[in-house]
Enzyme design. Sequence first.
Site, PDB file in Angstrom:
ATOM      1  N   SER A 109     -98.200  52.417 -15.109  1.00 42.50           N
ATOM      2  CA  SER A 109     -97.087  52.826 -14.257  1.00 42.50           C
ATOM      3  C   SER A 109     -95.769  52.217 -14.710  1.00 42.50           C
ATOM      4  CB  SER A 109     -97.372  52.442 -12.801  1.00 42.50           C
ATOM      5  OG  SER A 109     -97.485  51.034 -12.663  1.00 42.50           O
ATOM      6  N   ASP A 120     -98.536  45.639 -10.437  1.00 42.74           N
ATOM      7  CA  ASP A 120     -98.813  44.833 -11.616  1.00 42.74           C
ATOM      8  C   ASP A 120     -98.207  45.493 -12.857  1.00 42.74           C
ATOM      9  OD1 ASP A 120    -100.459  46.978 -12.043  1.00 42.74           O
ATOM     10  OD2 ASP A 120    -102.329  45.865 -12.007  1.00 42.74           O
ATOM     11  N   ASP A 122     -99.182  46.487 -16.624  1.00 42.80           N
ATOM     12  CA  ASP A 122    -100.215  46.628 -17.651  1.00 42.80           C
ATOM     13  C   ASP A 122     -99.587  46.319 -18.998  1.00 42.80           C
ATOM     14  OD1 ASP A 122    -102.376  47.559 -15.955  1.00 42.80           O
ATOM     15  OD2 ASP A 122    -101.229  49.404 -15.734  1.00 42.80           O
ATOM     16  N   ASP A 175    -101.893  42.431 -16.108  1.00 42.01           N
ATOM     17  CA  ASP A 175    -103.166  42.754 -16.750  1.00 42.01           C
ATOM     18  C   ASP A 175    -102.898  42.770 -18.249  1.00 42.01           C
ATOM     19  OD1 ASP A 175    -104.317  42.985 -14.301  1.00 42.01           O
ATOM     20  OD2 ASP A 175    -104.762  45.121 -14.441  1.00 42.01           O
ATOM     21  N   LYS A 236     -98.993  59.645  -5.991  1.00 41.92           N
ATOM     22  CA  LYS A 236     -99.699  58.357  -5.951  1.00 41.92           C
ATOM     23  C   LYS A 236     -99.668  57.773  -4.541  1.00 41.92           C
ATOM     24  CE  LYS A 236     -99.249  55.299  -9.190  1.00 41.92           C
ATOM     25  NZ  LYS A 236     -98.682  54.384 -10.208  1.00 41.92           N
ATOM     26  N   TYR A 245    -107.338  56.981  -4.181  1.00 43.51           N
ATOM     27  CA  TYR A 245    -106.694  56.355  -5.343  1.00 43.51           C
ATOM     28  C   TYR A 245    -107.515  55.146  -5.752  1.00 43.51           C
ATOM     29  CZ  TYR A 245    -102.990  54.584  -8.399  1.00 43.51           C
ATOM     30  OH  TYR A 245    -102.276  54.170  -9.483  1.00 43.51           O
TER      31      TYR A 245
END
Length: 623
Positions: A109, A120, A122, A175, A236, A245
Site C-alpha cells: 500500500s 505498516d 512493506d 515488514d 479496501k 479483508y
Amino acid sequence: MGESHGLNSSFSASPSKIEKKSPERQWGVAKPLSLAGPSDADVLRNRELEKYLVDAGLYESDEEAARREVVLSKLKQIVKIWVRDLTRLRGYTDQMVEDANAVILTFGSYRLGVHGPGADIDTLCVGPSYVNREEDFFYVLHNILAEIEEVTELQPVPDAHVPVMKFKFDGISIDLLYASVSLLVVPDGFDISDISVLHHIDEPTVRSLNGCRVADQILKVVPNVENFRTTLRCLKLWAKKRGVYSNVTGFLGGVNWALLVARLCQFYPNANPSMLVSRFFRIYTLWRWPNPVMLCDIEDDELGFLIWDPRKNPWDRNHVMPIITPAYPCMNSSYNVSASTLRVMMEQFQFGKKVCEDIELNKTPWSTLFEPYLFFDDYKNYLQVDIVAADFDDLRAWKGWVESRLRQLTLMIERDTSGKLQCHPYPHDYSDPSSSCAHCAFFMGLKRKAGEAVQEGQQFDIRKSVDEFRRQINSYSYWKPGMEINVSHIRRKQIPSFVFPEGYRRSRQSRSLNQQPLDKDACPCDPGTSSGVLKRKRDSDGPESSGSAEKRQCTSAHDQVPLHQPTSLRNPDATKRNPVEEPSHLFGDDAQPRVLESGDGVASEPVQSNVVSGSRMSLASTA
C-alpha cells in the site's frame, strides 16, 4: 471468460475531463467495456465519496508522512552499515568494503500510494550475493535491530511463505523482507523491474522480489493512477468493514484488491472513482470464477520459474478465485481463497451492488455502503478458538501462527464434510479487556450448505478436522510453555459479550440494512458440544507442565460451553485438582466431552475416551 460481459453501461457520452489518453489504446488483455467519462451526476457523487473518505480518516497527516520518511532513511543507513561490516568480516578488499551497499525498496500500500494512518510499511532489503538470509539477515541484522532503542516488537518469521522480519521503528510498523541478488555490489539506483535480477536466485527470493515488481507493474498498466488510488482506498475500507479483508484467513489482502481494481480501471479507462466503485460490484458479481483476472498476458521465460498455468500444473486447477500477478513469474495471488470464503465474498459483492444501485438513484448516502457487517448476528453456530500465552510478546508470535493456520481448519472441515458444512472465518481477533492475561479469541461461523436436504438425526462430525488442525498447530517451531489453544463449539446466545463494541449484544430488532438475511436452514448444533483443549505437550510431566495456574485460569474465563471435570486416563489424580488451578475444559489429550446420540436427540456428556477433540454437529432441528 471472454472479458466482455455485455455490461457496457449507458453512461453519458460527454467527453472525459479526467483521462486524456488516446481512446484507441487497449488497456489489459481485452478492449475496454466502455470509454464513457463521468456525467455531471457522477462528478457530484464523486465529490461526496471523496469527502466521505477524508472524513473517515483514510489519509495520513503531513507529520506522519514525514515520520515515515525519517524511519525509512534510518533503516537504509542501518542496512548499509550491516552489509559493510559483513563485507569487512569476510576479508574483502578495502575498495569492496567502501562500495558495499544494500538498498531499501517499498511495496504494498505504501508503494501504491494508498496507505493510511497507522498502516505498516512493506519494505524489501536487496543485498549482494554473499550476504544470505538465514544467518546474516535473520541472525546478524536481527541482533543489530534488537539493540536499537527505537525498535520494538521485533518478530522474525523465517519459515513463512515469504520470510519476513516484523517490528516497529519509532512507532511505525515495518515488514522487512530480504533478497540476495547475484551482484557483488548493489547500486543505489537498482532497477528491480529488470528481469536479470531473477538470475541465479531461489524461489523464496523470487517471492520477496515480486512484491516490488508487482506494485511497479500495477502502476504502469492502469489508465489513471489517481483514480485507481481513490477507488482502491474506498474498496479496501469497504472490505475491512464487511469482514472480507484478510489474505491469511482466506479472503483477499491488499495486493488482491489492488489487482481487481486495476483490472476494473482497464475496463473503464475514463470513469471516475464513484463510477468505478459501482462498476466494481457489477463486474465481480457476474464474474465467472474460476476464470482468472489478469492485467496482462501471462509470459513464460527461459529462467524456468513456475508460472500459473492450470493446463500444466494440476494444483492450479484447484484455485477457486485466481487473481494473477502481472510480473514474471506470474502467480495466483489469491490461492488462499476457499469455496467457503468465496461464497462469503460473493454475498458481500451482492450487498455492495445493491447499495450502489440505491446510491445512483439517490436513495441512500455513501455511508450505507460502509456499514459494518454484523458477523455475530448472521450465524446460529460458531467455533471459538481461544489462545493464551505467558506474556504479550509470546502471544504476538503464537497468535500469528494460529491465525495463519485457521484457513487450513476451514479447508479441512470443507473436505471432511464434502463441502456440506460451510465455514466463515472472521478476520478479527478479540480479547476480554477485563482480563490482564495475554489472550485472544478467533471465531468461525458455521452453517449447512444452502439446498442440502435435512435428514433427521444427521450430524457433522468434525473431530477429525479439529484433531488434524491440532497436529498442525503443534508443529510450531517456536512453541514456548504457556502457549495453549482451545477450540469450542458455541451457539449464538453463548457468544461472549466482549466481542460487541458496546460490551453487550444489541436486540435483534435493531439489525440494520447492512445485515444479510439469516439462512433459515443453518445447521443447528448441540450447545453443549465442545472440543477439548488442544494443548502442546513437550514432555511427559502431565498437564501441569503446560503453564502456570494463572494462565490456565485466564483461559477458563472465555470458555463458552458447559464445563465438566472428566478423569484423565494418564493421570488418575486429575479429579483431585482444584478447579481453579486446573480449569475443567483443559482436558489434555485423553478425555474430552463427546457428543452422543440418544433417543431424545443429541446430548453432550463427558466420557473417558481416546477420541480426538472436536465437535459433532446436528442437522436435526432448527433452533
